[in-house]
Design a protein around this motif. Structure first.
Motif, mmCIF file in Angstrom:
data_model
loop_
_atom_site.group_PDB
_atom_site.id
_atom_site.type_symbol
_atom_site.label_atom_id
_atom_site.label_comp_id
_atom_site.label_asym_id
_atom_site.label_seq_id
_atom_site.Cartn_x
_atom_site.Cartn_y
_atom_site.Cartn_z
ATOM 1 N N SER A 34 -34.193 104.306 32.472
ATOM 2 C CA SER A 34 -34.010 105.620 33.093
ATOM 3 C C SER A 34 -35.256 106.498 32.977
ATOM 4 O O SER A 34 -35.381 107.504 33.683
ATOM 5 N N ARG A 35 -36.195 106.120 32.129
ATOM 6 C CA ARG A 35 -37.419 106.913 31.919
ATOM 7 C C ARG A 35 -38.520 106.584 32.921
ATOM 8 O O ARG A 35 -39.575 107.213 32.918
ATOM 9 N N PHE A 36 -38.272 105.579 33.787
ATOM 10 C CA PHE A 36 -39.307 105.135 34.720
ATOM 11 C C PHE A 36 -38.914 105.444 36.153
ATOM 12 O O PHE A 36 -37.740 105.578 36.487
ATOM 13 N N GLU A 37 -39.933 105.543 37.014
ATOM 14 C CA GLU A 37 -39.717 105.854 38.428
ATOM 15 C C GLU A 37 -40.051 104.646 39.295
ATOM 16 O O GLU A 37 -40.896 103.818 38.940
ATOM 17 N N GLY A 38 -39.383 104.561 40.434
ATOM 18 C CA GLY A 38 -39.720 103.559 41.442
ATOM 19 C C GLY A 38 -39.341 102.140 41.099
ATOM 20 O O GLY A 38 -39.840 101.193 41.724
ATOM 21 N N SER A 81 -32.597 105.948 38.237
ATOM 22 C CA SER A 81 -32.931 106.207 39.647
ATOM 23 C C SER A 81 -33.380 104.939 40.352
ATOM 24 O O SER A 81 -33.863 104.980 41.482
ATOM 25 N N ALA A 82 -33.222 103.795 39.691
ATOM 26 C CA ALA A 82 -33.699 102.523 40.237
ATOM 27 C C ALA A 82 -32.891 102.101 41.457
ATOM 28 O O ALA A 82 -31.708 102.447 41.605
ATOM 29 N N ARG A 83 -33.533 101.331 42.296
ATOM 30 C CA ARG A 83 -32.829 100.665 43.388
ATOM 31 C C ARG A 83 -32.248 99.381 42.813
ATOM 32 O O ARG A 83 -32.980 98.518 42.315
ATOM 33 N N VAL A 84 -30.932 99.235 42.862
ATOM 34 C CA VAL A 84 -30.250 98.155 42.140
ATOM 35 C C VAL A 84 -29.643 97.152 43.120
ATOM 36 O O VAL A 84 -28.956 97.532 44.070
ATOM 37 N N SER A 85 -29.884 95.856 42.857
ATOM 38 C CA SER A 85 -29.268 94.768 43.624
ATOM 39 C C SER A 85 -28.513 93.869 42.659
ATOM 40 O O SER A 85 -28.967 93.624 41.541
#
Length: 256
Positions: free
Chosen positions: A116-120, A139-143
């Protein structure tokens, strides 16, 4: 959320994992329920393959080989300091905008707070609960991989999931194991879970194995990763010099 019966059964399993054997009367005092209720719980746990009933009591089935139901593990989430520690060490290998494979293990769940501490980030997982938590708290895009869900384990594995994993390319994969040995590598009790980790290895630039102390020097039926497949081994304790040297001989970097 666990039901009252599931919480009681978890309490019995946790007690037996420590004591190995308990009399019925010990378990009645432990959970503060009737003898009939405790006996029903033991029948249920025996049917799951977690305990073996004996005359007047019950014993745990091979502490290293039992598969605790996933919701029981979830109930302990945030209470295992060793896994929190491993997640903090793993953080040093993560960068913004990475594509990450994450397995369905309870150890990997502790990475959610770190991620959660990272972007993109783009994260691919075979864990149903893992995907849900990633979606909720990062905020990650999750698959999530497609395939069959293994009963009571909230994990997607098998041939379909393996083939789905081969359609992705990742910068790094974080996986756990049931056992790790410097001769046989990482091993699992379920063939499907081993297969998924092989796909992650094949499709990622780096593979990081997360292993708590109780998994060291144990071997199970299905090999998921040979030692040469592992780039980093993150543990919650410092390996002795001989063991670390043996892992280093396979070009594994040990972090703790």
């Amino acid at each position: 959320m666990l039901s009252v019966a599931e919480e009681r059964q978890q309490q019995i399993v946790n007690y037996l994992k420590v004591e190995q054997f308990a009399r019925i009367q010990d378990l009645i005092k432990l959970v503060n329920y009737s003898e009939a209720t405790v006996k029903r719980d033991l029948v249920h746990l025996e049917n799951k393959g977690l305990v073996r009933r004996t005359r007047g009591g019950a014993m745990i089935i091979d502490n290293q080989k039992i598969d605790i139901p996933y919701l029981m593990k979830m109930n302990e989430l945030n209470n295992e300091e060793n896994k929190k520690y491993i997640a903090e060490v793993a953080k040093t290998l993560i960068r913004d905008d990475m594509v990450i494979f994450l397995d369905s293990s309870s150890t990997s769940l502790y990475l959610v707070g770190v991620l959660s501490r990272f972007e993109g980030l783009q994260i691919i997982t075979n864990g149903v609960m893992t995907a849900s938590m990633l979606s909720e708290f990062t905020s990650a895009r999750v698959s999530i991989l497609g395939g069959s869900i293994l009963p009571k384990r909230y994990t997607v594995n098998g041939a379909k999931a393996y083939n789905d994993a081969l359609t992705y390319n990742a910068d790094i994969a974080f996986v756990s194991c049931r056992g790790i040995d410097y001769d046989k590598g990482a091993t699992e009790t379920h063939e499907g879970e081993a297969l998924i980790k092989q796909a992650y290895r094949r499709q990622s630039n780096l593979l990081v194995l997360l292993a708590t102390q109780e998994k060291m020097n144990h071997k199970f039926m299905h090999q998921s990763l040979a030692c040469h497949d592992i780039d980093y081994l993150i543990t919650d304790f410092k390996l002795d010099e001989e063991t670390e040297a043996r892992f280093n001989a396979h070009h594994i970097t040990c972090l703790y």
